[in-house]
Design an enzyme around this catalytic site. Structure first.
Site, PDB file in Angstrom:
ATOM      1  CB  SER A 493      -0.961  -0.028   1.191  1.00  0.00           C
ATOM      2  OG  SER A 493      -1.994   0.924   1.047  1.00  0.00           O
ATOM      3  CG  ASP A 579      -6.160  -2.727  -4.184  1.00  0.00           C
ATOM      4  OD1 ASP A 579      -6.988  -1.893  -3.771  1.00  0.00           O
ATOM      5  OD2 ASP A 579      -4.971  -2.734  -3.836  1.00  0.00           O
ATOM      6  CG  HIS A 611      -5.365  -2.594  -0.304  1.00  0.00           C
ATOM      7  ND1 HIS A 611      -4.661  -2.083  -1.366  1.00  0.00           N
ATOM      8  CD2 HIS A 611      -4.854  -1.972   0.796  1.00  0.00           C
ATOM      9  CE1 HIS A 611      -3.777  -1.212  -0.940  1.00  0.00           C
ATOM     10  NE2 HIS A 611      -3.861  -1.121   0.366  1.00  0.00           N
TER      11      HIS A 611
END
Length: 634
Positions: A493, A579, A611
């Site tokens: 991320s 995602d 994600h």
């Protein structure tokens, strides 16, 4: 000859046993995952669930247990629903709350053209057309209530409204509660639609009156998040509040509506609240908050008058994380707890004696048979003269006379606390068990070090925080047991963004990189992510705002694509197909750039994961590819 064969066999058996006496990907996914359902109605036991993944079946199964609040043996139970009070049943016992999806918006091709039922078209007039990992098909979550004994007749509290409660994507029954007199329902909702929804964080608490059918906004004056409503034992509405619209990581405070006025119990305290629980007598609020690389238990007194002093007190301290606040039993509070070597279990903490008692022991047998990593605190001085905590995780049976390959771990968020968490993917215990030292800095943006430290990363993604990373790895590289020629950099991320960015500025510090669902191109990220408010705040605005210096810096100086020509080391790029927070194009762009520049690279693509990586077999491949890449390149 037989003696030689026997001796060889014993040696090989010993080697095999020792090799297995550390955490492995397979063992990690055999651990039971503990979640608490509550304290039993008779207050004598804790009811909890243990979910265990099955790699073979590629799914998880759950069992339910009770354990005495004073400690003892766990007992498996079947009808757990009867053991704990149901918060969704009104205090009067007459009504019960539930939720349903309601179709309110025309989105699908067949909604507009009923004669074309086999069409696969989706038509949108605004944003919020997808969220997290799900496309908007025109349905909304709504709160319903019915008579407890007549569930057939359900009344929609939000009838006709094109809004969600519980909130998507992660809201649950914590988003709605009964008033103590059973006359009203309080629920959390962001009453915005389409593009307005995607650009705002302004959720409010709404009160629906069962008799008048009138709904009123209880928090209209606050422009940020208002969530997690609870009533005190004395009937005072309490909730968590962030002040600024569009800022999802704002300071989270505990608000109490007392005699018509709102009291902020934590406004003078330099931290942010995770969750809270009222004491049984209504005189204190207990809460969990990040603190110095951990999550600890705090209390704040409830003032008898609006002029009374408010004091926040830290109750626990240690290298562990306190998580859920379950309830009270005498002088003890029941919580969940974990650390970097142990998955979550249930504990009681004696508020008077300041002592801990572990109650559930779901994974104790497994952990007792493996070598544990050692976690150390280091404090380094940053380039701007600040003291920064760095977690250092050392392999089991660590030998300081040897040299170890070392990984710089870059945390996501970017404003998520880096604490003594126990992850089933980014698992420091497993990394250490594979022979790696892990360096995990509490860099700028981390919660638990004051609000100013937490906020400094906003609009400065590639600034001071990158120097924090480099200072951390440079300081640890001075240790004789760190192999400076075998340094890796890994993260997901925002941590993946960090990997992409550091790959262009590391000046040959690192030998290899791994980025999972990382932001590679801030401009295309702004154009494709679903929660636009996040990038509006963190990037400072849109890329077309040419006179906005903060925004332009995010799309130029702090954009990893502008440093790709300096990439010179192998990189593994991991991406989830579902995602929508960091969409697939980010990973594709990064992999394509690496390949076209002739850099050794690999693209690990999970079409059905978001994600995160949630399916057991996918998770096993993630782990195997992670360590396979490190073995190949480090």
């Amino acid at each position: 000859m037989k003696k030689i064969i026997l001796l060889t066999s014993l040696i090989m058996s010993s080697i095999t046993i020792n090799a297995q006496n550390v955490m492995t990907p397979e063992l990690l996914w055999k651990l039971g995952r503990v979640s608490v359902l509550g304290i039993s109605k008779d207050k004598k036991s804790i009811v909890y669930k243990v979910t265990t993944p099955s790699v073979e079946e590629n799914k998880s199964s759950s069992k339910y247990y009770t354990i005495p609040v004073s400690g003892g043996n766990a007992v498996e139970v079947a009808n757990f629903e009867e053991l704990v009070s149901d918060k969704n049943v009104s205090p009067s016992g007459k009504y019960k709350l539930s939720t349903q999806e309601v179709k309110l918006n025309s989105v699908l091709g067949k909604d507009f053209y009923p004669e074309l039922q086999k069409s696969e078209v989706q038509i949108y007039d605004g944003l919020d057309y997808r969220h997290w990992d799900t496309w908007n098909e025109g349905t909304c979550n709504h709160v319903f209530y019915s008579e407890n004994k007549d569930k057939a007749t359900q009344i929609d509290v939000m009838k006709g409204e094109k809004f969600d409660s519980p909130q998507k994507p992660f809201g649950g029954d914590e988003d709605y509660i009964w008033s103590p007199d059973s006359k009203c329902i309080i629920y959390v909702c962001k009453k915005k639609f389409g593009t307005a929804y995607a650009t705002s964080t302004n959720t409010d608490l709404y009160e629906y009156n069962l008799e008048s059918k009138i709904t009123k906004n209880l928090t209209e004056l606050n422009l940020g998040y208002d969530v997690n409503p609870q009533f005190s034992p004395l009937g005072d509405l309490t909730w968590l509040q962030m002040k600024r619209d569009g800022y999802e990581a704002d300071k989270n405070d505990i608000i109490v509506r007392f005699k018509g006025s709102d009291i902020n119990l934590t406004s003078g305290w330099d931290g942010t609240v995770d969750n809270f629980l009222w004491s049984n007598d209504g005189k204190k609020v207990f809460f969990v908050a990040p603190f110095d690389g951990t999550k600890q238990l705090f209390e704040v007194n409830f003032p008898e008058t609006t002029k009374s002093a408010i004091k926040v007190t830290q109750l626990t301290n240690g290298d562990f994380d306190v998580n859920d606040l379950v309830g009270f039993s005498g002088d003890t509070i029941i919580v969940t707890r974990n650390d970097m070597n142990h998955a979550q279990e249930i504990y009681s903490y004696n508020l008077k004696n300041k002592t801990w008692l572990q109650l559930s022991k779901v994974n104790d047998e497994i952990f007792s048979k493996i070598g544990l990593s050692k976690t150390e605190r280091r404090y380094v001085t940053t380039t701007d003269g600040k003291k920064m905590l760095v977690w250092v995780i050392l392999p089991p049976n660590f030998d300081k006379t040897k040299k170890y390959p070392t990984l710089l771990y870059c945390q996501g968020g970017p404003q998520a606390a880096l604490t003594q968490f126990y992850s089933f993917r980014w698992n420091f215990q497993l990394m250490a068990a594979n022979g790696y030292i892990v360096v995990a800095p509490n860099r700028r943006g981390m919660q638990g070090h004051g609000v100013a430290w937490n906020e400094q990363i906003s609009k400065d993604w590639g600034g001071q925080v990158m120097q924090d990373y480099l200072v951390a790895i440079d300081e640890l590289s001075k240790e004789s047991y760190v192999d400076k020629n075998r340094l890796g950099c890994v993260g997901a991320s925002y941590g993946g963004y960090s990997v992409f960015y550091l790959a262009g500025i590391h000046n040959n510090r690192f030998k290899t990189f791994i980025a999972h669902d990382g932001v590679f191109n801030t401009q295309s990220m702004f154009g494709t992510t679903e929660e636009v408010f996040f990038n509006n705040w963190d990037f400072g605005g849109a890329y077309w705002e040419k006179n906005n210096q903060a925004a332009q810096k995010s799309y130029t100086t702090f954009n990893p694509i502008n440093f790709v020509e300096k990439w010179n080391k192998p990189i593994l790029i991991i991406q989830g197909g579902k995602d929508f927070r960091v969409p697939i194009g980010q990973g594709q762009e990064a992999f394509q750039a690496a390949q076209l520049r002739g850099i050794k690279s690999r693209f690990l693509y999970f079409p059905e994961e978001n994600h995160w990586v949630l399916k057991p077999q996918n998770a096993q491949i993630w782990q195997r590819e992670f360590y396979k890449w490190l073995k190949e390149t480090l």
